[in-house]
Design an enzyme around this catalytic site. Structure first.
Site, PDB file in Angstrom:
ATOM      1  N   ARG A 287       0.840  -1.706   0.294  1.00  0.00           N
ATOM      2  CA  ARG A 287      -0.198  -0.079  -0.204  1.00  0.00           C
ATOM      3  C   ARG A 287       0.682   0.940  -0.357  1.00  0.00           C
ATOM      4  NH1 ARG A 287      -3.228  -2.879   4.705  1.00  0.00           N
ATOM      5  NH2 ARG A 287      -4.909  -3.701   3.902  1.00  0.00           N
TER       6      ARG A 287
ATOM      7  N   ARG B  33      -9.130   4.703   4.195  1.00  0.00           N
ATOM      8  CA  ARG B  33      -8.019   4.842   3.650  1.00  0.00           C
ATOM      9  C   ARG B  33      -8.022   4.960   1.596  1.00  0.00           C
ATOM     10  NH1 ARG B  33      -6.615  -1.074   6.113  1.00  0.00           N
ATOM     11  NH2 ARG B  33      -6.640  -0.976   8.407  1.00  0.00           N
TER      12      ARG B  33
ATOM     13  N   ARG C  44     -13.897  -7.279   2.845  1.00  0.00           N
ATOM     14  CA  ARG C  44     -12.990  -7.538   4.023  1.00  0.00           C
ATOM     15  C   ARG C  44     -14.089  -6.907   5.746  1.00  0.00           C
ATOM     16  NH1 ARG C  44      -7.896  -6.137   5.361  1.00  0.00           N
ATOM     17  NH2 ARG C  44      -6.811  -6.386   2.751  1.00  0.00           N
TER      18      ARG C  44
END
Length: 226
Positions: free
Chosen positions: A60, A153, A164
């Site tokens: 990320r 995010r 998720r």
């Protein structure tokens, strides 16, 4: 050909039983685990060391190889698993994760308590080992708050986000089940959660010290935790 569980068992048997118990912290992505661990390592750098996991997912923004994760290809991961180099592995959101023997030994060689941030599958594997880990579940305030954090995010597609969240629901159910963890940290306020985490860990380490395990507790003062 050895099965995955046989390889994991072989990995466990090759590790030393000496030294402090590993500290395992588990919880859904976005539950605040990283923030808690960052505070713990910053306050007690000579006591705790982080076991850097391997993963096949892409980094990320801001993540660095060898610091946040060892980023490897799926083939490299499969080869390492086949060679018995991991003490636990898990598949999460289509990516492989694992803790290598070397990652734990690196922390132990520094005389520190090894901290592992792993998934539920890994918890089950380590629970059934002779490592005798301290198991902590980091519980988020709610699924709604978890979703808000994950959306903030800006790293997930809608499909991956929903996966998720589905995984998080299963993790929360498992984490709240009595007997699966030694303690549950309710992370609805980060400062209170950190005090709770630190107090629990101190009590565990002091008990180990009374049982003859050498630990670096010079930085930790009980009066600072109450």
């Amino acid at each position: 050909m050895l099965t995955l569980m046989a390889l994991i068992a072989r990995a466990f048997s090759s590790m030393s039983n000496e030294g402090p118990r590993p500290l395992v912290i588990c919880g859904p992505s976005g539950s605040g685990k990283s923030t808690l661990l960052k505070k713990l390592f910053e306050e007690f750098p000579d006591t705790f060391g982080f076991s850097i996991s391997h993963t096949t997912r892409n980094p990320r923004p801001g993540e660095q190889h060898g610091i946040h994760y060892h980023f490897v290809t799926r083939q490299e991961m499969h080869d390492s698993i086949s060679n018995g180099e991991f003490i636990e592995t898990a598949c999460f959101s289509g990516n492989l994760y694992g803790t290598s023997i070397q990652a734990v030994r690196t922390v132990q060689s520094q005389g520190k308590v090894c901290v592992l941030d792993i998934e539920i599958q890994g918890v089950e594997q380590i629970r059934n080992s002779n490592l005798n880990p301290i198991l902590i579940f980091n519980n988020p305030p709610s699924i709604e708050e978890l979703e808000r954090r994950l959306r903030g995010r800006n790293t997930e597609t809608e499909e991956s986000l929903q996966k998720r969240l589905d995984t998080a629901r299963r993790e929360i159910e498992y984490g709240r089940t009595p007997g699966n963890f030694h303690t549950i940290i309710h992370n609805d306020d980060i400062e209170r959660a950190y005090r709770e985490l630190k107090k629990f860990i101190l009590q565990e380490l002091e008990e180990q010290q009374r049982n003859g395990i050498a630990l670096n507790l010079r930085q930790i003062n009980s009066s600072e935790i109450n």
